[in-house]
Design a protein around this motif. Structure first.
Motif, PDB file in Angstrom:
ATOM      1  N   LEU A 294       0.700  -0.717   0.003  1.00 22.17           N
ATOM      2  CA  LEU A 294      -0.177  -0.602  -0.082  1.00 22.17           C
ATOM      3  C   LEU A 294       0.874   1.250  -0.498  1.00 22.17           C
ATOM      4  CD1 LEU A 294      -2.637  -1.433   2.839  1.00 22.17           C
ATOM      5  CD2 LEU A 294      -3.095  -0.796   0.265  1.00 22.17           C
ATOM      6  N   LEU A 295       1.698   1.541   0.640  1.00 23.42           N
ATOM      7  CA  LEU A 295       2.682   2.484   0.606  1.00 23.42           C
ATOM      8  C   LEU A 295       3.619   2.616  -0.610  1.00 23.42           C
ATOM      9  CD1 LEU A 295       4.053   4.967   2.181  1.00 23.42           C
ATOM     10  CD2 LEU A 295       5.868   2.856   3.063  1.00 23.42           C
TER      11      LEU A 295
ATOM     12  N   LEU B 114      -2.945  12.527   4.873  1.00 22.24           N
ATOM     13  CA  LEU B 114      -2.938  11.064   5.944  1.00 22.24           C
ATOM     14  C   LEU B 114      -3.035   9.699   5.644  1.00 22.24           C
ATOM     15  CD1 LEU B 114      -6.314  13.009   7.665  1.00 22.24           C
ATOM     16  CD2 LEU B 114      -4.084  13.361   8.570  1.00 22.24           C
ATOM     17  N   VAL B 115      -3.030   9.058   4.991  1.00 14.14           N
ATOM     18  CA  VAL B 115      -3.047   7.644   4.965  1.00 14.14           C
ATOM     19  C   VAL B 115      -1.810   7.285   4.228  1.00 14.14           C
ATOM     20  CG1 VAL B 115      -3.683   5.244   3.042  1.00 14.14           C
ATOM     21  CG2 VAL B 115      -4.807   6.765   3.330  1.00 14.14           C
TER      22      VAL B 115
ATOM     23  N   LEU C 269       3.296   5.410   5.858  1.00 14.99           N
ATOM     24  CA  LEU C 269       4.592   5.373   6.665  1.00 14.99           C
ATOM     25  C   LEU C 269       5.096   4.897   8.326  1.00 14.99           C
ATOM     26  CD1 LEU C 269       5.828   8.067   4.589  1.00 14.99           C
ATOM     27  CD2 LEU C 269       6.725   6.446   4.577  1.00 14.99           C
ATOM     28  N   ARG C 270       4.299   5.218   9.003  1.00 11.25           N
ATOM     29  CA  ARG C 270       4.567   4.885  10.384  1.00 11.25           C
ATOM     30  C   ARG C 270       4.424   3.057  11.082  1.00 11.25           C
ATOM     31  NH1 ARG C 270       0.811   3.639  13.982  1.00 11.25           N
ATOM     32  NH2 ARG C 270      -0.383   4.084  12.544  1.00 11.25           N
ATOM     33  N   ARG C 271       3.531   3.024   9.940  1.00 13.31           N
ATOM     34  CA  ARG C 271       3.364   1.945  10.195  1.00 13.31           C
ATOM     35  C   ARG C 271       4.510   0.475   9.414  1.00 13.31           C
ATOM     36  NH1 ARG C 271      -2.284   0.893   8.789  1.00 13.31           N
ATOM     37  NH2 ARG C 271      -2.035  -1.101   9.135  1.00 13.31           N
TER      38      ARG C 271
ATOM     39  N   GLN D 239       6.708  -3.244  11.449  1.00  6.39           N
ATOM     40  CA  GLN D 239       4.979  -3.954  11.089  1.00  6.39           C
ATOM     41  C   GLN D 239       5.368  -3.860   9.572  1.00  6.39           C
ATOM     42  OE1 GLN D 239       1.811  -2.765  11.981  1.00  6.39           O
ATOM     43  NE2 GLN D 239       2.341  -2.133  13.868  1.00  6.39           N
ATOM     44  N   ARG D 240       6.838  -4.229   8.386  1.00  3.71           N
ATOM     45  CA  ARG D 240       6.479  -4.313   7.250  1.00  3.71           C
ATOM     46  C   ARG D 240       6.062  -5.519   6.857  1.00  3.71           C
ATOM     47  NH1 ARG D 240       9.128  -1.364   3.157  1.00  3.71           N
ATOM     48  NH2 ARG D 240      10.346  -0.184   4.534  1.00  3.71           N
ATOM     49  N   GLY D 241       5.930  -5.819   5.736  1.00  2.00           N
ATOM     50  CA  GLY D 241       5.203  -7.155   5.536  1.00  2.00           C
ATOM     51  C   GLY D 241       3.839  -7.695   5.866  1.00  2.00           C
ATOM     52  N   THR D 242       3.825  -6.284   6.543  1.00  2.60           N
ATOM     53  CA  THR D 242       2.103  -7.827   7.302  1.00  2.60           C
ATOM     54  C   THR D 242       1.402  -7.407   7.394  1.00  2.60           C
ATOM     55  OG1 THR D 242       2.347  -5.634   9.001  1.00  2.60           O
ATOM     56  CG2 THR D 242       3.477  -7.441  10.163  1.00  2.60           C
ATOM     57  N   SER D 243      -0.072  -7.917   7.190  1.00  3.79           N
ATOM     58  CA  SER D 243      -1.060  -7.526   6.344  1.00  3.79           C
ATOM     59  C   SER D 243      -1.505  -6.020   6.898  1.00  3.79           C
ATOM     60  CB  SER D 243      -2.375  -8.356   6.644  1.00  3.79           C
ATOM     61  OG  SER D 243      -3.892  -7.955   6.847  1.00  3.79           O
ATOM     62  N   ALA D 244      -2.659  -5.232   5.979  1.00  2.00           N
ATOM     63  CA  ALA D 244      -3.211  -4.037   6.576  1.00  2.00           C
ATOM     64  C   ALA D 244      -3.945  -3.616   6.776  1.00  2.00           C
ATOM     65  CB  ALA D 244      -3.448  -3.477   5.152  1.00  2.00           C
ATOM     66  N   GLN D 245      -4.720  -5.202   7.243  1.00  2.00           N
ATOM     67  CA  GLN D 245      -5.609  -5.384   8.450  1.00  2.00           C
ATOM     68  C   GLN D 245      -5.352  -6.106   9.858  1.00  2.00           C
ATOM     69  OE1 GLN D 245      -9.004  -3.698   7.526  1.00  2.00           O
ATOM     70  NE2 GLN D 245      -7.803  -3.163   5.802  1.00  2.00           N
TER      71      GLN D 245
END
Length: 361
Positions: free
Chosen positions: A317-318, A343-344, A349-351, A355-361
């Motif tokens: 997503l990023l 904002l998104v 970026l913060r996440r 958490q890189r590669g983890t689910s966006a949910q």
């Protein structure tokens, strides 16, 4: 008089594009599309079904659109076609009134319904809702459709037996035509040929290639747009903003910002979709409607492996958001949209670190 009432996501855009592109040739072959363009057929549907949010913005000339189309039909000596998928959602009394109007303008009134299997309709319908501003995650959408929660309007546009009931009142059953969208892998112009057969229309020599840009989104792009919608305050979600997002932002900035990956109907939903589809096929098969194609094509294909928008990762997503921002550059976009996208992106970026590669949910 042929009135094509939908359903939504059943190739209606493709068919309407061809009908209007070949309008002059069709007129020479005896079929009139009344009015000045597709927009007037949408307005007619809005007037018939009582779409108050749209009707309240119409001027006096636009408020007479349905009657103008009826009058043109009355004055034309050949066949007439009016098409818009919003007719499908008309309440029974509105459908009956529209059929009465048409019966006064033509010797025969025919209703045309195009229908597609739910396994393909559900992902497409969720994506369309997201383009219109929906915030509901894909998994939640499927759950609400399954349970019919929140007056789920999905079924008002996709319950084919119920739509046929509403639009067949007083008509001989052989004047209710169901054109089934062929399964995946069939020639694209097969639906064009099937509807031409319903209309008794010779389409020899007419180009049947789709020319409107395909702005369908992959799962990452669709999920990114949904998250942008979440950041747009509801009071600022205007019709003008929705038109900009659908007409400019999606095709020019969002589409192609990530690897195109179609998303699937999750296997856990296949059972109820199949059961519902089987019931519809049985109900339609028990009636004497004119069916063009095979009702069995309304059954969903076997489940296939694949991801859904809920599986899009933060990293994916990023990357897509970064591409969209670069494409926008100095282009003028509504401030509300720019702010939501920023904002998104900031949140992603913060996440994105631990958490890189983890689910966006």
């Amino acid at each position: 008089m042929f009135l094509h009432v939908g359903t939504a996501k059943s190739g209606t855009t493709y068919l309407q594009d061809l009908w209007w592109r070949h309008r002059d040739e069709l007129r020479e072959r005896g079929l009139l599309l009344p009015g000045t363009g597709r927009r007037e057929h949408f307005t007619a549907a809005a007037l018939v079904k009582g779409m108050s949010a749209h009707v309240e913005r119409l001027d006096p000339h636009e408020l007479a659109t349905w009657q103008r189309l009826v009058d043109e039909a009355r004055d034309w000596l050949g066949d007439v076609l009016v098409s818009n998928e919003h007719f499908a959602d008309s309440p029974p009394d509105a459908a009956a009134a529209a059929l009465t109007d048409l019966a006064g303008a033509a010797e025969e009134v025919h209703v045309v319904i195009t229908a597609r299997d739910l396994g393909r309709v559900l992902p497409s319908a969720w994506q369309q809702r997201v383009k219109m501003g929906a915030r509901q995650p894909y998994r939640r959408f499927l759950a609400t459709v399954r349970r019919g929660e929140d007056d789920q309007k999905f079924w008002r546009y996709q319950d084919v037996p119920a739509i046929a009931d509403r639009w067949s009142a007083g008509l001989p059953s052989d004047r209710v035509h169901l054109a089934v969208v062929p399964p995946s892998g069939a020639p694209r112009d097969e639906l064009w040929s099937r509807t031409a057969a319903v209309l008794g229309l010779d389409v020899t020599g007419l180009d049947a290639e789709a020319r409107r840009p395909n702005d369908s989104l992959g799962l990452v792009e669709a999920e990114l747009l949904r998250q942008v919608n979440e950041r747009i305050p509801r009071p600022r979600r205007s019709p003008a903003l929705t038109r900009h997002i659908k007409g400019s932002f999606v095709p020019e900035a969002l589409a192609g910002s990530a690897t195109r990956e179609s998303f699937v109907l999750p296997a856990r939903h296949h059972g109820w979709v199949l059961e519902r589809s089987q019931a519809s096929v049985a109900e339609l098969g028990a009636r004497a409607y004119d069916v063009v194609g095979d009702l069995a094509d309304l059954l969903p294909a076997d489940p296939r492996a694949g991801r859904t928008p809920d599986d899009a990762t933060v990293a994916e997503l990023l990357a897509a958001a970064t591409t969209v921002l670069a494409r926008l550059g100095d282009a003028t976009a509504p401030a509300t949209l720019d702010q939501a996208l920023d904002l998104v992106t900031a949140d992603l970026l913060r996440r994105s670190g631990p958490q890189r590669g983890t689910s966006a949910q």
